[in-house]
Design an enzyme around this catalytic site. Structure first.
Site, PDB file in Angstrom:
ATOM      1  N   GLU A  25      39.355  45.305  36.872  1.00 38.46           N
ATOM      2  CA  GLU A  25      40.599  44.681  37.326  1.00 38.46           C
ATOM      3  C   GLU A  25      40.409  43.190  37.120  1.00 38.46           C
ATOM      4  O   GLU A  25      39.455  42.606  37.640  1.00 38.46           O
ATOM      5  CB  GLU A  25      40.883  45.036  38.783  1.00 38.46           C
ATOM      6  CG  GLU A  25      41.217  46.513  38.969  1.00 38.46           C
ATOM      7  CD  GLU A  25      42.338  47.027  38.082  1.00 38.46           C
ATOM      8  OE1 GLU A  25      43.239  46.242  37.728  1.00 38.46           O
ATOM      9  OE2 GLU A  25      42.310  48.209  37.688  1.00 38.46           O
ATOM     10  N   CYS A  33      44.088  37.348  42.993  1.00 38.00           N
ATOM     11  CA  CYS A  33      44.502  37.747  41.651  1.00 38.00           C
ATOM     12  C   CYS A  33      46.008  38.004  41.639  1.00 38.00           C
ATOM     13  O   CYS A  33      46.653  37.908  40.610  1.00 38.00           O
ATOM     14  CB  CYS A  33      43.748  38.982  41.229  1.00 38.00           C
ATOM     15  SG  CYS A  33      43.761  40.218  42.516  1.00 38.00           S
TER      16      CYS A  33
HETATM   17  P1  NAD Z   1      34.620  35.524  37.282  1.00 37.07           P
HETATM   18  O1  NAD Z   1      35.038  36.365  36.142  1.00 37.07           O
HETATM   19  O2  NAD Z   1      34.274  34.115  37.051  1.00 37.07           O
HETATM   20  O3  NAD Z   1      33.355  36.191  37.980  1.00 37.07           O
HETATM   21  C1  NAD Z   1      33.350  37.559  38.367  1.00 37.07           C
HETATM   22  C2  NAD Z   1      31.912  38.025  38.401  1.00 37.07           C
HETATM   23  O4  NAD Z   1      31.424  38.058  37.059  1.00 37.07           O
HETATM   24  C3  NAD Z   1      30.983  37.087  39.189  1.00 37.07           C
HETATM   25  O5  NAD Z   1      30.059  37.868  39.913  1.00 37.07           O
HETATM   26  C4  NAD Z   1      30.317  36.311  38.082  1.00 37.07           C
HETATM   27  O6  NAD Z   1      29.063  35.784  38.448  1.00 37.07           O
HETATM   28  C5  NAD Z   1      30.171  37.385  37.002  1.00 37.07           C
HETATM   29  N1  NAD Z   1      29.950  36.887  35.650  1.00 37.07           N
HETATM   30  C6  NAD Z   1      30.235  35.670  35.141  1.00 37.07           C
HETATM   31  N2  NAD Z   1      29.895  35.624  33.832  1.00 37.07           N
HETATM   32  C7  NAD Z   1      29.386  36.838  33.509  1.00 37.07           C
HETATM   33  C8  NAD Z   1      28.879  37.430  32.314  1.00 37.07           C
HETATM   34  N3  NAD Z   1      28.837  36.745  31.185  1.00 37.07           N
HETATM   35  N4  NAD Z   1      28.464  38.709  32.363  1.00 37.07           N
HETATM   36  C9  NAD Z   1      28.533  39.431  33.520  1.00 37.07           C
HETATM   37  N5  NAD Z   1      29.010  38.918  34.673  1.00 37.07           N
HETATM   38  C10 NAD Z   1      29.427  37.644  34.667  1.00 37.07           C
HETATM   39  O7  NAD Z   1      35.766  35.668  38.402  1.00 37.07           O
HETATM   40  P2  NAD Z   1      35.823  35.017  39.856  1.00 37.07           P
HETATM   41  O8  NAD Z   1      36.018  33.542  39.715  1.00 37.07           O
HETATM   42  O9  NAD Z   1      34.739  35.507  40.738  1.00 37.07           O
HETATM   43  O10 NAD Z   1      37.160  35.672  40.402  1.00 37.07           O
HETATM   44  C11 NAD Z   1      38.398  35.226  39.973  1.00 37.07           C
HETATM   45  C12 NAD Z   1      38.968  36.109  38.882  1.00 37.07           C
HETATM   46  O11 NAD Z   1      38.963  37.445  39.356  1.00 37.07           O
HETATM   47  C13 NAD Z   1      40.404  35.781  38.570  1.00 37.07           C
HETATM   48  O12 NAD Z   1      40.605  35.874  37.186  1.00 37.07           O
HETATM   49  C14 NAD Z   1      41.171  36.867  39.314  1.00 37.07           C
HETATM   50  O13 NAD Z   1      42.447  37.134  38.790  1.00 37.07           O
HETATM   51  C15 NAD Z   1      40.250  38.021  39.184  1.00 37.07           C
HETATM   52  N6  NAD Z   1      40.476  39.027  40.220  1.00 37.07           N
HETATM   53  C16 NAD Z   1      41.171  40.141  39.870  1.00 37.07           C
HETATM   54  C17 NAD Z   1      41.436  41.112  40.833  1.00 37.07           C
HETATM   55  C18 NAD Z   1      42.216  42.350  40.449  1.00 37.07           C
HETATM   56  O14 NAD Z   1      42.236  43.288  41.225  1.00 37.07           O
HETATM   57  N7  NAD Z   1      42.856  42.369  39.297  1.00 37.07           N
HETATM   58  C19 NAD Z   1      40.998  40.941  42.132  1.00 37.07           C
HETATM   59  C20 NAD Z   1      40.278  39.798  42.445  1.00 37.07           C
HETATM   60  C21 NAD Z   1      40.012  38.839  41.478  1.00 37.07           C
END
Ligand code: NAD
Length: 542
Positions: free
Chosen positions: A293, A327
């Site tokens: 998501e 999100c």
């Molecule tokens: P992010 O993508 O920056 O990080 C998410 C996770 O991925 C973190 O644990 C991060 O450390 C990890 N990560 C970062 N780079 C990575 C890589 N190269 N490989 C593997 N893992 C990696 O997102 P965020 O800032 O934590 O959250 C915000 C984002 O999440 C927004 O885009 C938001 O829309 C989305 N979000 C979506 C939902 C949904 O249900 N659609 C819900 C909550 C948040």
């Protein structure tokens, strides 16, 4: 011995407490806030139930007071990621073999611990570590996580109950095996409930996980691990591995036992991990299940018949609660010209009253954004709008990161419907409004549908039923969660299963059987009680 078929009825949602002055929950929460804010804990990795300290240290700070260190944490290296995979694989058989009622009891016990003994602790950790006000913390963890746990037990039962017909002399059965291998879970900072659910939904179905938590939500996430243990979750079922996302992602997706990926976060990160999975496909035993998501550019679309006050409240709550870091947050709006002036006036009145500051002062509705990167990113959009001929700042537009990462709730008026901040996810307290000519309703709906690559949430405000029908039709694929006369945030487990398609994810709907079923590998079993003993079919006889 389990010799009965148990029943887990559809639960009700955990009631959200008010935290009004004088309430017992407010007192308990304030005590927990005092305790957690007055100490610095050390967060280890937890692999196979063992605490591991690598000595590679990071800091967890309060976003609204970033000099205050809530915790130090240990970052993994490649060695610990491999250990976590081994621990998940070792714990797998005993966990998968544990009868469903026992797995369910552990989940229900976690929910009940969160609802009682640990409610103030988890809410305080979310408030301090992720800068949420008391209400925003309450609806995340405890409440939403409790709901995920209780509803998932019911939904899992419904999946297991789903059986096929039998034929004469045979018995057919469906078995819902966990996936072969381990599940990698990568969780976002913004919802502790999501972090818990991303691990516990595969676990409920008999899987074990390697969990890469977000470094900016480690405080609450670490306490979750302790609650899981107290509730009896066996060691190795969830392995907690803070560290670099790309390192953990690379090691896990390179492993032959990689069985599934459960992700919530940005579209960019999800795509990069999916690409890695694609490159490594030949290494795996099975095609991994991929559930993600991701981002959103969620809209509120108003028709001329919209109720102005209700629309303005939805815009303010939808765009600015939790600093727009949901999100589902409303980040673009389409308002017809004839109602823009009163809508703007209503928003202005509310923004004048709304206070921003530390989470421990309960009169603050708005707190800080999560970290400096996010602060700088938001300020770039504000600076762009200040300079652009296609935009104008109507409210807000300032930020200050000296003490905490504070950004004033900001409203940008876009003169061009495809202005940068109408298209791109910002993930901060910034709403962009495009005012359209009243006569261009359908044309602007089409624009809304095609302006951003995302399709997570969206809302239509109208009292004219025919206008609602038209919006419903044109925006049919523009949102996985579609709201009529309501803000696009605040989905409730069991009521509005959550998720979107297009660039917003695989739309496997957290908080429903649709998500849980992805963590199973079904097996059909046919048992023949009287197998034929002659190869000849009757038609062969002359
Ligand atoms: P992010 O993508 O920056 O990080 C998410 C996770 O991925 C973190 O644990 C991060 O450390 C990890 N990560 C970062 N780079 C990575 C890589 N190269 N490989 C593997 N893992 C990696 O997102 P965020 O800032 O934590 O959250 C915000 C984002 O999440 C927004 O885009 C938001 O829309 C989305 N979000 C979506 C939902 C949904 O249900 N659609 C819900 C909550 C948040």
């Amino acid at each position: 011995m389990n010799n009965a078929i148990f029943n887990y009825p559809m639960p009700t949602n955990e009631p959200v407490k008010s935290y009004a002055p004088g309430s017992p929950e407010r007192k308990a929460l304030q005590e927990a806030l005092k305790e957690l804010s007055g100490k610095t804990i050390d967060i280890p990795l937890i692999i196979g139930g063992k605490e591991i300290r690598t000595g590679k240290i990071g800091k967890v700070v309060m976003p609204h007071d970033h000099k205050k260190v809530l915790a130090t944490y240990h970052l993994c290296t490649e060695k610990e990621v491999k250990m976590a995979i081994d621990a998940a694989m070792k714990a797998k058989k005993a966990w998968a073999d544990m009868p469903f009622p026992s797995r369910a009891s552990i989940m229900l016990k976690i929910a009940d611990l969160l609802a009682t003994k640990y409610r103030p602790l988890i809410a305080a950790a979310v408030m301090l570590g992720q800068s949420k006000n008391a209400y925003q913390a309450e609806i995340d963890a405890p409440c939403e996580l409790i709901d995920f746990l209780r509803f998932n037990v019911h939904f899992a039962q419904e999946i297991y109950r789903n059986q096929t017909n039998r034929d004469a002399l045979t018995l057919n059965r469906m078995e819902y095996r966990p996936l072969e291998g381990f599940v990698l879970t990568v969780t976002p900072f913004n919802f502790t409930a999501i972090a818990g659910n991303l691990n516990l939904s595969p676990a409920l179905m008999g899987n074990t996980t390697v969990w890469k938590p977000s470094t900016t939500s480690l405080l609450s996430n670490y306490y979750l691990m302790q609650i899981f243990k107290e509730a009896g979750l066996p060691d190795g079922v969830v392995n907690f591995v803070p560290g670099s996302g790309s390192l953990i992602g690379n090691v896990c997706t390179n492993h032959k036992d990689f069985g599934g990926f459960h992700f919530t976060g940005s579209t960019k990160v999800f795509n990069s991990v999916w690409e890695n999975i694609g490159k490594n496909l030949s290494k795996y035993k099975s095609y991994p299940k991929i559930v993600g998501e991701t981002g959103g550019k969620d809209f509120i679309f108003a028709h001329t018949s919209a109720d102005v006050k209700a629309l303005a409240v939805a815009l303010v709550r939808g765009a600015y609660e939790y600093q727009g870091q949901k999100c589902s947050a409303a980040s673009r709006a389409y308002i017809p010209k004839s109602i823009w002036t009163p809508v703007k006036a209503e928003i202005g009145k509310m923004l004048k009253e709304i206070k921003m500051g530390d989470v421990q002062d309960f009169s603050n509705l708005i707190n800080a954004v999560i970290d400096e990167t996010s602060f700088d990113n938001c300020m770039t959009y504000i600076a762009h709008a200040k300079k652009s001929k296609d935009a104008e700042i109507v409210f807000g537009g300032t930020g200050d990161k000296k003490k905490g990462y504070f950004i004033e709730p900001t409203l940008i008026l876009a003169k061009e419907p495809k202005y940068k901040s109408m298209e791109e996810e910002i993930f901060g307290p910034i709403l962009t409004v495009y005012v359209y000519p009243d006569t261009d309703y359908e044309k602007t709906l089409k624009l809304c549908d095609t302006t951003s690559p995302y399709a997570l949430t969206g809302a239509i405000f109208a009292n004219d039923r025919a206008a609602i029908e038209i919006a419903d039709d044109i925006l049919h694929y523009a949102a996985g969660n579609f709201y009529i006369n309501d803000k696009p945030t605040g989905a409730v487990v069991g009521q509005q299963p959550f998720g979107g398609a297009r660039a917003s994810g695989t739309n496997d709907k957290a908080g429903s059987y649709l998500n849980l079923i992805r963590w199973t590998s079904p097996r059909s079993i046919k048992e023949n009680f009287v197998p034929p003993t002659d190869y000849k079919y009757p038609f062969l006889v002359k």
